[in-house]
Write a protein that holds these residues in place. Sequence first.
Motif, PDB file in Angstrom:
ATOM      1  N   VAL A 106       0.846  -1.185   0.000  1.00 23.48           N
ATOM      2  CA  VAL A 106       0.000   0.000   0.000  1.00 23.48           C
ATOM      3  C   VAL A 106       0.885   1.240   0.000  1.00 23.48           C
ATOM      4  CG1 VAL A 106      -0.217   0.237   2.525  1.00 23.48           C
ATOM      5  CG2 VAL A 106      -2.061   1.041   1.039  1.00 23.48           C
ATOM      6  N   PHE A 107       0.444   2.266  -0.697  1.00 24.21           N
ATOM      7  CA  PHE A 107       1.171   3.525  -0.775  1.00 24.21           C
ATOM      8  C   PHE A 107       1.161   4.207   0.591  1.00 24.21           C
ATOM      9  CE2 PHE A 107       1.384   8.112  -1.697  1.00 24.21           C
ATOM     10  CZ  PHE A 107       2.513   8.151  -2.498  1.00 24.21           C
ATOM     11  N   VAL A 108       2.327   4.647   1.034  1.00 25.03           N
ATOM     12  CA  VAL A 108       2.422   5.352   2.312  1.00 25.03           C
ATOM     13  C   VAL A 108       1.983   6.804   2.104  1.00 25.03           C
ATOM     14  CG1 VAL A 108       3.968   6.158   4.124  1.00 25.03           C
ATOM     15  CG2 VAL A 108       4.289   3.875   3.141  1.00 25.03           C
ATOM     16  N   PRO A 109       0.931   7.254   2.795  1.00 24.13           N
ATOM     17  CA  PRO A 109       0.465   8.636   2.585  1.00 24.13           C
ATOM     18  C   PRO A 109       1.520   9.649   3.004  1.00 24.13           C
ATOM     19  CG  PRO A 109      -0.614   7.643   4.491  1.00 24.13           C
ATOM     20  CD  PRO A 109       0.142   6.547   3.808  1.00 24.13           C
ATOM     21  N   ARG A 110       1.658  10.701   2.206  1.00 25.28           N
ATOM     22  CA  ARG A 110       2.676  11.724   2.418  1.00 25.28           C
ATOM     23  C   ARG A 110       2.053  13.002   2.980  1.00 25.28           C
ATOM     24  NH1 ARG A 110       4.734   7.411   0.386  1.00 25.28           N
ATOM     25  NH2 ARG A 110       6.781   7.458  -0.613  1.00 25.28           N
ATOM     26  N   PRO A 111       2.855  13.842   3.603  1.00 22.86           N
ATOM     27  CA  PRO A 111       2.329  15.099   4.161  1.00 22.86           C
ATOM     28  C   PRO A 111       1.650  15.978   3.105  1.00 22.86           C
ATOM     29  CG  PRO A 111       4.497  14.648   5.078  1.00 22.86           C
ATOM     30  CD  PRO A 111       4.262  13.626   4.002  1.00 22.86           C
ATOM     31  N   GLU A 112       2.183  15.962   1.866  1.00 25.66           N
ATOM     32  CA  GLU A 112       1.575  16.822   0.842  1.00 25.66           C
ATOM     33  C   GLU A 112       0.132  16.421   0.531  1.00 25.66           C
ATOM     34  OE1 GLU A 112       4.726  14.229  -1.336  1.00 25.66           O
ATOM     35  OE2 GLU A 112       4.507  15.268   0.589  1.00 25.66           O
ATOM     36  N   THR A 113      -0.192  15.141   0.739  1.00 21.06           N
ATOM     37  CA  THR A 113      -1.559  14.707   0.486  1.00 21.06           C
ATOM     38  C   THR A 113      -2.514  15.219   1.558  1.00 21.06           C
ATOM     39  OG1 THR A 113      -0.726  12.744  -0.654  1.00 21.06           O
ATOM     40  CG2 THR A 113      -3.010  12.671   0.038  1.00 21.06           C
ATOM     41  N   GLU A 114      -1.996  15.577   2.732  1.00 20.63           N
ATOM     42  CA  GLU A 114      -2.842  16.196   3.748  1.00 20.63           C
ATOM     43  C   GLU A 114      -3.417  17.513   3.229  1.00 20.63           C
ATOM     44  OE1 GLU A 114      -1.085  16.526   7.582  1.00 20.63           O
ATOM     45  OE2 GLU A 114      -0.259  14.491   7.548  1.00 20.63           O
TER      46      GLU A 114
END
Length: 306
Positions: A106-114
């Motif tokens: 699974v893709f690890v969510p990044r801060p930019e996606t917040e």
Amino acid sequence: MAAATLEETSTRRPATVRSLLEHGVAVLGRSGITDPQVDAELLVGFVLGASRGQVQAMSITEAATSVDDAVAITEAIERRAAREPLQHITGVAWFRTIELEVGPGVFVPRPETEFVAGLAIDSLRSIVLDPRREEGPIAVDLGTGSGAIALSLAVEVRHAQVVAVENSSAAFVWTKQNFRRIAPDNTRLVFTDLADALPELDGLVSVVVSNPPYIPSAAIPRDPEVRLFDPEHALYGGVDGLDVIREVSKTGLRLLHTGGVLVIEHGELQGSEIRALLSDDGWHAPSTHRDLTGRDRATTALHFSE
């Protein structure tokens, strides 16, 4: 005489949190980690079950650790030095107000996606009542991965109904776990391709959001954590990187009611291409937004029925 290794030293006297931190920062710094101090503190805290603040306090007071903990911390540092994502080692990723379980597949969510999630949340919060329904507005997250965006919408906009769509069986294992654990009662999770998703909601959705794969197939991601550990299906979007975004555009037009909002995450150099793509598809007012680092990160557009 050669210097003793950390593990050899720990067999003669207890290792301290300070010595483990200093060792971790040095090793991670040499491996190219951007902020080795932070990662070292988080890894020590993970093993010891302590917060970063507690780790810092234990370092100041020269708190000792057990041999087993010292070995576990050293192994975690070595894994991170090999550029394995921090979140794979700890098993969790913080995203806005929620804690997600993540790992291989699974893709690890990044801060930019917040930031991207924030755009969708702001749009959803502005809608008190769907114009065609007596219930709250509906949001759809296309390609939800770990569930980061969908669960954030559901937790932060309680009057909305949120539907998450995923088509990767490897990712779906993690998605289901996060939905079960966080368990907001205003969500639904569907395993299907986004192109065919949710025909029963055609014309009823207020917000469609997506963080699709958008890296061109010939490009090589800069970060080893992405290149070596993130699943390819979550990264690559065809020759120009826009294949999945084209599908998101078509599905969004089908799902959204008039006045509905589309939010798409993308690479920092893709804004103009995506605005043109959306305009050609019939979207109104496509606009690209910069994240907190000043990079073009998301494009929004409005849907108005002819």
